[in-house]
Design a protein around this motif. Sequence first.
Motif, short mmCIF file in Angstrom:
data_model
loop_
_atom_site.label_atom_id
_atom_site.label_comp_id
_atom_site.label_asym_id
_atom_site.label_seq_id
_atom_site.Cartn_x
_atom_site.Cartn_y
_atom_site.Cartn_z
N ALA A 71 0.84 -1.20 0.00
CA ALA A 71 0.00 0.00 0.00
C ALA A 71 0.88 1.25 0.00
O ALA A 71 1.78 1.40 0.82
N ASN A 77 -4.57 -0.35 0.62
CA ASN A 77 -4.93 -1.75 0.80
C ASN A 77 -4.51 -2.18 2.20
O ASN A 77 -3.35 -2.56 2.43
N ASP A 293 -4.76 -11.00 1.10
CA ASP A 293 -5.74 -10.88 0.03
C ASP A 293 -5.36 -11.75 -1.19
O ASP A 293 -5.88 -11.54 -2.28
#
Length: 294
Positions: A71, A77, A293
Amino acid sequence: KATVSVLNWGPEGAVVWGSRVAKMGFNVRKVPEGKLGRSEPVPWLFGNPDNERGNPAWTHENWLQSRFHFAFAEYRNPRNAGFGCLRVMNDDLVQPQRGFGAHPHRDMEIATYVVDGRLTHKDSMGTEETLTRGAIQFMTAGTGVEHQEHNLSPSDPLRFVQIWIAPRRRGLPPNYGSAAGAAAARAGRWAHLVSDVDNAAAATPIKLNQDVNISVAELSGDAAPLPLVVAPGRMAYLLCVEGAARVCGADGEVALAQHDAAEVIDAAALTVAGPCHVLLVEMQYEAGSGRTDL
């Protein structure tokens, strides 16, 4: 359990310095390029003129194409905020006669590895120099520093990988250094470029204020696979800078294309095969590290 040789990333390549007993598994998780953040900021944001449409020297339509491994900036994120002390890895492609105007940093260890082209650096400490392929520079931002980075070439793009490492303490005096990278030093073996300033045993050209190591290697297609052993209590982030890498262990294999990466979490006995150009950031293990993720 097995007795595993632990490697010390010395200037002559990977050297066995001892052994430990650990449960080794295939602790490798691929980070495909498609999962990276992307950024193509407007030229004026960093003090650049308009993009030069139709310029045959340009390899991309925007002055900057960035790939964010964690990020950063507009890539938000929370499930990918860093990897241990590794906070930022940005893979930047800068077109001819463009760059980043003067901007500040503080309380961060910043290392930049030049992949291709010529990187011209200038900072508020009075440093000004141009670095080429295989070179690495560092900046201890500490209490505050301002710098700028440009591609002054009229004909060739510039690609570099910028790495931000969280320092072990804040408020350090600003510092800068660099080292040219000889192609022979990374041909078929690990070239250990960066180590901990507190590690007197590691003879690297760059020292950072954190327990971290950065190494690079270039492997031809017929080169012997290169050992990559991550000791218990350590972890690593491997970037396929160029080419195609195969990361192999007793219990699995991962194929990496250019711009792909791999998280190696805790103990692992691996090999890396080419043809490829790879960059490794190795550090102390931190529980909970890694993307959630994937």
